[in-house]
Write an enzyme that holds these catalytic residues in place. Sequence first.
Site, PDB file in Angstrom:
ATOM      1  N   HIS A  54      18.027 -13.120 150.720  1.00 29.48           N
ATOM      2  CA  HIS A  54      17.650 -13.857 151.925  1.00 29.48           C
ATOM      3  C   HIS A  54      16.143 -13.710 152.145  1.00 29.48           C
ATOM      4  O   HIS A  54      15.475 -12.945 151.444  1.00 29.48           O
ATOM      5  CB  HIS A  54      18.424 -13.342 153.148  1.00 29.48           C
TER       6      HIS A  54
HETATM    7  P1  TYD Z   1      22.071  -7.569 155.271  1.00 28.74           P
HETATM    8  O1  TYD Z   1      20.742  -7.584 155.918  1.00 28.74           O
HETATM    9  O2  TYD Z   1      22.641  -8.885 154.828  1.00 28.74           O
HETATM   10  O3  TYD Z   1      22.081  -6.572 154.024  1.00 28.74           O
HETATM   11  P2  TYD Z   1      21.331  -6.623 152.625  1.00 28.74           P
HETATM   12  O4  TYD Z   1      20.123  -7.483 152.757  1.00 28.74           O
HETATM   13  O5  TYD Z   1      21.000  -5.204 152.340  1.00 28.74           O
HETATM   14  O6  TYD Z   1      22.256  -7.130 151.586  1.00 28.74           O
HETATM   15  O7  TYD Z   1      23.079  -6.841 156.255  1.00 28.74           O
HETATM   16  C1  TYD Z   1      24.389  -6.456 155.860  1.00 28.74           C
HETATM   17  C2  TYD Z   1      25.250  -6.405 157.119  1.00 28.74           C
HETATM   18  O8  TYD Z   1      24.765  -5.402 158.014  1.00 28.74           O
HETATM   19  C3  TYD Z   1      25.268  -7.712 157.901  1.00 28.74           C
HETATM   20  O9  TYD Z   1      26.593  -7.899 158.368  1.00 28.74           O
HETATM   21  C4  TYD Z   1      24.357  -7.475 159.059  1.00 28.74           C
HETATM   22  C5  TYD Z   1      24.449  -5.976 159.284  1.00 28.74           C
HETATM   23  N1  TYD Z   1      23.170  -5.396 159.754  1.00 28.74           N
HETATM   24  C6  TYD Z   1      23.050  -5.013 161.074  1.00 28.74           C
HETATM   25  O10 TYD Z   1      23.999  -5.162 161.895  1.00 28.74           O
HETATM   26  N2  TYD Z   1      21.879  -4.475 161.499  1.00 28.74           N
HETATM   27  C7  TYD Z   1      20.829  -4.299 160.655  1.00 28.74           C
HETATM   28  O11 TYD Z   1      19.764  -3.782 161.076  1.00 28.74           O
HETATM   29  C8  TYD Z   1      20.953  -4.705 159.287  1.00 28.74           C
HETATM   30  C9  TYD Z   1      19.826  -4.540 158.306  1.00 28.74           C
HETATM   31  C10 TYD Z   1      22.148  -5.239 158.887  1.00 28.74           C
END
Ligand code: TYD
Length: 148
Positions: A54
């Site tokens: 993303h």
């Molecule tokens: P995501 O940012 O998509 O993870 P990555 O980029 O590491 O693959 O986040 C994974 C999940 O965690 C998503 O459901 C959102 C949640 N999340 C939070 O609730 N708070 C946060 O600060 C972060 C980074 C993620």
Amino acid sequence: MKSSIYDCVILPLSKIHNRAGNITIIESETNIPFSIKRIYYLYDIPGGEARGGHAHKELYQLIVAASGSFDVLLDDGQNKKVVTLNRPDYGLMIIPGIWRELIEFSSGAICLVLASHKYDKNDYIRGYNDFLTLKSKQKAIRITDSEL
Ligand code: TYD
């Protein structure tokens, strides 16, 4: 969104070393050029898994391999590069408007992330085509500006 991967730089962090081990200190706005509002870390990542996939609209992040190693793929819609992180005293700063993927996690790797804003799901661009569309719109605005 007119950001470039070449503005995503590796920042050397402080390291105090003695025979009992090392300590690295990161102070908001002192060692990194943004104010830290949130810290999170990724761990227990199964072999072969990828994270990220993303871009962010406003968020600045400093990514540190607190333990182990992993690769960060950076993409600004025109250029791509891969940065390997494998030392806890170096951080990769990712600025807004950069697509990123984290891959090749070593066993036991810990990815520490210092972020400039609290969690906001509306700050994410989760579709790669949406990302490219936003970047190409920004490029068109830049070209128009330079013609004025
Ligand atoms: P995501 O940012 O998509 O993870 P990555 O980029 O590491 O693959 O986040 C994974 C999940 O965690 C998503 O459901 C959102 C949640 N999340 C939070 O609730 N708070 C946060 O600060 C972060 C980074 C993620």
